[in-house]
Design a protein around this motif. Structure first.
Motif, short mmCIF file in Angstrom:
data_model
loop_
_atom_site.label_atom_id
_atom_site.label_comp_id
_atom_site.label_asym_id
_atom_site.label_seq_id
_atom_site.Cartn_x
_atom_site.Cartn_y
_atom_site.Cartn_z
N GLU A 1 -5.43 5.92 -1.75
CA GLU A 1 -5.94 5.37 -0.49
C GLU A 1 -7.42 5.02 -0.57
N GLU A 2 -8.03 5.22 -1.74
CA GLU A 2 -9.46 4.95 -1.89
C GLU A 2 -9.69 3.57 -2.50
N THR B 1 -7.96 -0.46 -5.82
CA THR B 1 -7.49 0.57 -4.90
C THR B 1 -6.71 1.60 -5.70
#
Length: 98
Positions: A82-83, A79
């Motif tokens: 936020e991806e 991660t």
């Protein structure tokens, strides 16, 4: 904040985590624990390729932007911000979806 970029090494491929359906076809809402890890993802980065024991470079078979299916329990989940991404070896990619 500076956007981070992932550059895979060797024959590694970075896959963008696919969105998981939260509702089944019959209308049942799934909680986070019942959702399986998606096996269908988009290639977002590709390593330079593997070098064999004779020093010959083995080219990559997948390209950025392709949709692929990979082995269910392979890879490393990462991660960044936020991806969410999954990094897998090219040998764990089973098929390219056209």
């Amino acid at each position: 904040m500076k956007k981070l970029k992932i550059s895979p090494l060797g024959d590694r491929v970075v896959l963008k985590a696919a969105e998981v359906e939260e509702t089944t076809a019959s209308g049942i809402i799934l909680t986070g624990n019942s959702q399986e890890k998606p096996q269908y993802s988009e290639v977002v980065a590709v390593g330079p390729g593997k070098v064999d024991e004779n020093g010959k470079k083995i080219p990559m078979s997948v390209k950025v932007g392709q949709k692929v299916i990979y082995s269910q329990y392979s890879g490393t989940d990462v991660t960044l911000g936020e991806e969410k991404f999954t990094i897998v070896s090219q040998e764990n990619i089973l098929a390219v979806v056209e």
